[in-house]
Design a protein around this motif. Structure first.
Motif, PDB file in Angstrom:
ATOM      1  N   THR A  45      12.882 -17.932  -7.175  1.00  0.00           N
ATOM      2  CA  THR A  45      13.636 -16.801  -6.637  1.00  0.00           C
ATOM      3  C   THR A  45      13.640 -16.888  -5.114  1.00  0.00           C
ATOM      4  O   THR A  45      12.898 -17.670  -4.512  1.00  0.00           O
ATOM      5  N   ALA A  46      14.465 -16.041  -4.506  1.00  0.00           N
ATOM      6  CA  ALA A  46      14.410 -15.894  -3.056  1.00  0.00           C
ATOM      7  C   ALA A  46      13.208 -15.029  -2.684  1.00  0.00           C
ATOM      8  O   ALA A  46      12.602 -14.360  -3.544  1.00  0.00           O
ATOM      9  N   ASN A  47      12.840 -15.042  -1.414  1.00  0.00           N
ATOM     10  CA  ASN A  47      11.752 -14.183  -0.954  1.00  0.00           C
ATOM     11  C   ASN A  47      12.124 -12.714  -1.129  1.00  0.00           C
ATOM     12  O   ASN A  47      13.263 -12.319  -0.868  1.00  0.00           O
ATOM     13  N   GLN A  48      11.170 -11.924  -1.580  1.00  0.00           N
ATOM     14  CA  GLN A  48      11.331 -10.473  -1.588  1.00  0.00           C
ATOM     15  C   GLN A  48      10.119  -9.853  -0.940  1.00  0.00           C
ATOM     16  O   GLN A  48       8.980 -10.233  -1.228  1.00  0.00           O
ATOM     17  N   GLN A  49      10.365  -8.880  -0.074  1.00  0.00           N
ATOM     18  CA  GLN A  49       9.273  -8.232   0.638  1.00  0.00           C
ATOM     19  C   GLN A  49       8.790  -7.007  -0.139  1.00  0.00           C
ATOM     20  O   GLN A  49       9.577  -6.159  -0.548  1.00  0.00           O
ATOM     21  N   PHE A  50       7.478  -6.951  -0.344  1.00  0.00           N
ATOM     22  CA  PHE A  50       6.826  -5.808  -0.983  1.00  0.00           C
ATOM     23  C   PHE A  50       5.875  -5.184   0.033  1.00  0.00           C
ATOM     24  O   PHE A  50       5.223  -5.892   0.804  1.00  0.00           O
ATOM     25  N   THR A  51       5.787  -3.865   0.005  1.00  0.00           N
ATOM     26  CA  THR A  51       4.927  -3.197   0.980  1.00  0.00           C
ATOM     27  C   THR A  51       4.314  -1.942   0.385  1.00  0.00           C
ATOM     28  O   THR A  51       4.924  -1.279  -0.470  1.00  0.00           O
ATOM     29  N   SER A 123      13.337  -5.162   0.482  1.00  0.00           N
ATOM     30  CA  SER A 123      12.185  -4.417  -0.013  1.00  0.00           C
ATOM     31  C   SER A 123      12.593  -3.103  -0.657  1.00  0.00           C
ATOM     32  O   SER A 123      11.879  -2.570  -1.492  1.00  0.00           O
ATOM     33  N   SER A 124      13.746  -2.546  -0.281  1.00  0.00           N
ATOM     34  CA  SER A 124      14.180  -1.272  -0.834  1.00  0.00           C
ATOM     35  C   SER A 124      14.561  -1.390  -2.302  1.00  0.00           C
ATOM     36  O   SER A 124      14.741  -0.379  -2.980  1.00  0.00           O
ATOM     37  N   ASP A 125      14.705  -2.617  -2.819  1.00  0.00           N
ATOM     38  CA  ASP A 125      15.108  -2.814  -4.200  1.00  0.00           C
ATOM     39  C   ASP A 125      13.928  -3.058  -5.119  1.00  0.00           C
ATOM     40  O   ASP A 125      14.078  -3.629  -6.188  1.00  0.00           O
ATOM     41  N   ALA A 126      12.745  -2.644  -4.719  1.00  0.00           N
ATOM     42  CA  ALA A 126      11.564  -2.714  -5.584  1.00  0.00           C
ATOM     43  C   ALA A 126      11.101  -1.294  -5.892  1.00  0.00           C
ATOM     44  O   ALA A 126      11.112  -0.414  -5.036  1.00  0.00           O
ATOM     45  N   ASP A 127      10.724  -1.068  -7.152  1.00  0.00           N
ATOM     46  CA  ASP A 127      10.212   0.240  -7.568  1.00  0.00           C
ATOM     47  C   ASP A 127       8.702   0.140  -7.773  1.00  0.00           C
ATOM     48  O   ASP A 127       8.212  -0.847  -8.334  1.00  0.00           O
ATOM     49  N   TYR A 128       7.992   1.185  -7.326  1.00  0.00           N
ATOM     50  CA  TYR A 128       6.536   1.190  -7.383  1.00  0.00           C
ATOM     51  C   TYR A 128       6.033   2.389  -8.186  1.00  0.00           C
ATOM     52  O   TYR A 128       6.692   3.420  -8.278  1.00  0.00           O
ATOM     53  N   ASN A 175      -4.624  -7.818   1.123  1.00  0.00           N
ATOM     54  CA  ASN A 175      -5.203  -8.421   2.311  1.00  0.00           C
ATOM     55  C   ASN A 175      -6.525  -9.060   1.904  1.00  0.00           C
ATOM     56  O   ASN A 175      -7.269  -8.521   1.079  1.00  0.00           O
ATOM     57  N   ALA A 176      -6.812 -10.217   2.455  1.00  0.00           N
ATOM     58  CA  ALA A 176      -7.990 -10.967   2.014  1.00  0.00           C
ATOM     59  C   ALA A 176      -9.289 -10.214   2.254  1.00  0.00           C
ATOM     60  O   ALA A 176     -10.284 -10.423   1.540  1.00  0.00           O
ATOM     61  N   ASP A 177      -9.315  -9.319   3.243  1.00  0.00           N
ATOM     62  CA  ASP A 177     -10.547  -8.568   3.515  1.00  0.00           C
ATOM     63  C   ASP A 177     -10.622  -7.262   2.731  1.00  0.00           C
ATOM     64  O   ASP A 177     -11.572  -6.483   2.897  1.00  0.00           O
ATOM     65  N   GLY A 178      -9.612  -6.987   1.870  1.00  0.00           N
ATOM     66  CA  GLY A 178      -9.625  -5.773   1.061  1.00  0.00           C
ATOM     67  C   GLY A 178      -9.167  -4.533   1.790  1.00  0.00           C
ATOM     68  O   GLY A 178      -9.334  -3.420   1.272  1.00  0.00           O
ATOM     69  N   SER A 179      -8.571  -4.658   2.959  1.00  0.00           N
ATOM     70  CA  SER A 179      -8.131  -3.493   3.722  1.00  0.00           C
ATOM     71  C   SER A 179      -6.785  -2.972   3.195  1.00  0.00           C
ATOM     72  O   SER A 179      -6.048  -3.694   2.524  1.00  0.00           O
ATOM     73  N   PRO A 180      -6.430  -1.693   3.499  1.00  0.00           N
ATOM     74  CA  PRO A 180      -5.157  -1.132   3.040  1.00  0.00           C
ATOM     75  C   PRO A 180      -3.989  -1.622   3.885  1.00  0.00           C
ATOM     76  O   PRO A 180      -4.162  -2.426   4.804  1.00  0.00           O
ATOM     77  N   ASN A 181      -2.772  -1.090   3.550  1.00  0.00           N
ATOM     78  CA  ASN A 181      -1.532  -1.437   4.249  1.00  0.00           C
ATOM     79  C   ASN A 181      -1.194  -2.924   4.040  1.00  0.00           C
ATOM     80  O   ASN A 181      -1.439  -3.772   4.903  1.00  0.00           O
ATOM     81  N   VAL A 182      -0.655  -3.195   2.886  1.00  0.00           N
ATOM     82  CA  VAL A 182      -0.311  -4.567   2.501  1.00  0.00           C
ATOM     83  C   VAL A 182       1.202  -4.726   2.567  1.00  0.00           C
ATOM     84  O   VAL A 182       1.947  -3.944   1.977  1.00  0.00           O
ATOM     85  N   THR A 183       1.649  -5.752   3.282  1.00  0.00           N
ATOM     86  CA  THR A 183       3.071  -6.114   3.339  1.00  0.00           C
ATOM     87  C   THR A 183       3.167  -7.622   3.226  1.00  0.00           C
ATOM     88  O   THR A 183       2.540  -8.355   4.005  1.00  0.00           O
ATOM     89  N   ALA A 184       3.926  -8.091   2.248  1.00  0.00           N
ATOM     90  CA  ALA A 184       3.979  -9.533   2.007  1.00  0.00           C
ATOM     91  C   ALA A 184       5.344  -9.932   1.467  1.00  0.00           C
ATOM     92  O   ALA A 184       5.987  -9.175   0.730  1.00  0.00           O
TER      93      ALA A 184
END
Length: 270
Positions: A45-51, A123-128, A175-184
C-alpha cells in the motif's frame, strides 16, 4: 428446434460464460503479479499516517482462523510486511503478537484501535476507537516484552516481516520508550506464494470451458445435412427431348418426317 439442441445451446452458453470469467480472472491476476509487486514480491500500500495522543496504536483484531497444520498460514504460505516511520522525534517501535498478549500488555493503558482505513495517504481517512479511556496505567518499553513474534525499533524506517499463521493477532505501533503522542507513517505489504499457479490454473480452466462451450453452441445451432431419400430427379443436359419411337408395323403408308431450318437460329443456341 429439437429439445436436445436447446439443452446443448444452454449448457454451451453457460460453460462459455464461466470460461470467459475464469480466463479474465487469470489474466488480471497474472497482470497484477507481473506489474504490481515490488522487487521482493510483495503487494504494498501507499504510506498512511496514523496519529494519537495516547500511548499506542493497535490494529483491530486480525482473525486468521484456528492455529495448526490446517490453518491459514499452512496452506496459503503467505507473509506480511509492515514498515513504520516515526514522524515525531525519537525512536519508533512496531510489533506483531497474539491479541490476548497485546491486551494484557496494554491493560489499563489508554490507546487507540484503528478500526478502518479508506484512502491511503491521508490521516483523516482512518477511524479510531479509544480503549481504556479512563485508564491511568503507563506501559513499559515494548521491546522488553517477550511475546512478540516479530518486532523492530529504532530511528528511521522500521520494518518487520512475519510468516502468517492461524490465530488472533494484533499489530502495535508505539514510541520505543513507551511515551504518549504517537504519530507514524505506516505501509503494509503482503505476498502469497501460490498466486502464480492459481493464475495459470484459472487461465487454463477458462480456455477449456470456452472451447467446450463453443463446441456445444455449434452443435445446438448448426443444422445437420439431411439427404433426400426419394428418387433422384432426372438431369436434363440440354437439347430437345427425344422424339418418341413410333412403330410402323402394320401401317398402310410409310412415316414421313419434314423439317425446316430457322434462318435466324444461332449455331450456339439449340
Amino acid at each position: 428446434m429439437k429439445p436436445a439442441r436447446i439443452v446443448s445451446l444452454v449448457i454451451g452458453s453457460l460453460l462459455a460464460l464461466i470460461g470467459f470469467g475464469l480466463l479474465a480472472g487469470g489474466g488480471i491476476l497474472g497482470w497484477a503479479l507481473a506489474t504490481q509487486r515490488d522487487d521482493a514480491g510483495y503487494f504494498t500500500t501507499a504510506n498512511q499516517q496514523f496519529t494519537t495522543d495516547s500511548y499506542a496504536l493497535t490494529s483491530d483484531k486480525i482473525d486468521l482462523g484456528d492455529p495448526g497444520p490446517d490453518g491459514f498460514g499452512e496452506w496459503a504460505n503467505a507473509s506480511v510486511r509492515v514498515s513504520v516511520d516515526n514522524v515525531g522525534s525519537g525512536e519508533a517501535f512496531v510489533g506483531i503478537a497474539r491479541e490476548a498478549d497485546v491486551e494484557t500488555y496494554l491493560a489499563g493503558v489508554p490507546h487507540d484501535d484503528v478500526t478502518s482505513t479508506r484512502n491511503f495517504g491521508r490521516s483523516s481517512d482512518a477511524d479510531y476507537r479509544r480503549e481504556n479511556v479512563d485508564g491511568t496505567s503507563t506501559p513499559g518499553p515494548p521491546s522488553t516484552q517477550s511475546f512478540w513474534v516479530a518486532q523492530a525499533s529504532g530511528v528511521g524506517t522500521q520494518e518487520i516481516t512475519w510468516p502468517v499463521e492461524g490465530g488472533s493477532w494484533a499489530i502495535l505501533v508505539m514510541n520505543a520508550d513507551g511515551s504518549p503522542n504517537v504519530t507514524a507513517d505506516v505501509r503494509f505489504g503482503g505476498q502469497v506464494d501460490h498466486l502464480t499457479p492459481i493464475a495459470i490454473g484459472l487461465a487454463l480452466g477458462g480456455i477449456v470451458l470456452l472451447v467446450g462451450g463453443a463446441a456445444l453452441i455449434v452443435v445446438g445451432v448448426a443444422r445437420p445435412h439431411e439427404l433426400d431419400r426419394g428418387t433422384a430427379p432426372a438431369v436434363v443436359t440440354g437439347g430437345a427431348p427425344p422424339l418418341p419411337l413410333v412403330s410402323t408395323a402394320g401401317s398402310a403408308s410409310p412415316l414421313h418426317l419434314e423439317g425446316h431450318l430457322d434462318p435466324d437460329l444461332s449455331r450456339w443456341q439449340w
